[in-house]
Scaffold this active site. Structure first.
Site, short mmCIF file in Angstrom:
data_model
loop_
_atom_site.label_atom_id
_atom_site.label_comp_id
_atom_site.label_asym_id
_atom_site.label_seq_id
_atom_site.Cartn_x
_atom_site.Cartn_y
_atom_site.Cartn_z
N HIS A 90 7.60 40.30 38.89
CA HIS A 90 8.96 40.73 39.19
C HIS A 90 9.41 41.83 38.23
CE1 HIS A 90 9.70 37.44 36.21
NE2 HIS A 90 10.65 38.25 35.77
N HIS A 115 13.22 44.46 32.06
CA HIS A 115 11.81 44.14 31.77
C HIS A 115 10.99 44.18 33.05
CE1 HIS A 115 13.44 40.06 32.80
NE2 HIS A 115 12.24 39.87 33.32
N GLU A 173 7.32 41.03 30.14
CA GLU A 173 7.27 39.57 30.25
C GLU A 173 5.90 39.20 30.82
OE1 GLU A 173 10.28 37.88 32.83
OE2 GLU A 173 9.36 35.89 32.76
CO CO Z 1 11.86 37.91 34.11
#
Ligand code: CO
Length: 140
Positions: free
Chosen positions: A7, A80, A129
């Site tokens: 994502h 992120h 991440e």
């Molecule tokens: Co995230």
């Protein structure tokens, strides 16, 4: 070592407004309900796309890690990107051995699986991440 793009995280000052804009401008229909994650100091919703997700993140509480980002980017901004890794402990140990800065310890993230952040100074200003993928649902 890195797997799929899971994502892209977008910090927003108002998550309900952001969801409305994804619906209005992009006809996004598959958006998860907003969830409060007080331990992480955020409120999140995911816009599900065919090949990835957009994670909308609003600060929750005075100690939210998102406040500082929104001070610098009052209208919101890309916060992120998240890659899947098979094993979070192996991946963070390998990155640390190469000199990357792992932020904190692996913990359970918004998807209910282990995740960790890698400092943006090591990746051209992009906060990374890493997360273990969500196991496929059992066939029942
Ligand atoms: Co995230």
């Amino acid at each position: 070592m890195i797997g799929r793009l899971n994502h892209i995280g977008i910090a927003v000052p108002d998550i309900a407004a952001a969801i409305g804009e994804y619906r209005l401008f992009y006809n996004a229909r598959d958006i998860t309900p907003v969830r409060d994650l007080p331990d992480q100091g955020v409120r999140v919703a995911f816009v599900n796309l065919d090949n990835t997700q957009i994670e909308l993140i609003e600060p929750l509480g005075d100690a939210s890690p998102i406040h500082k980002f929104l001070e610098r980017n009052p209208k919101g901004g890309q916060h992120h990107i998240c890659f899947e890794v098979a094993n979070i402990h192996d991946a963070s140990a390998a990155l640390a051995a190469k000199g990357a800065t792992i932020i904190g310890q692996p913990r359970i993230g918004a998807h209910g699986t282990l995740m960790v952040f890698v400092h943006p100074r090591d990746f051209h200003g992009v906060l990374i991440e890493l997360m273990e993928p969500v196991p496929p649902a059992s066939p029942h």
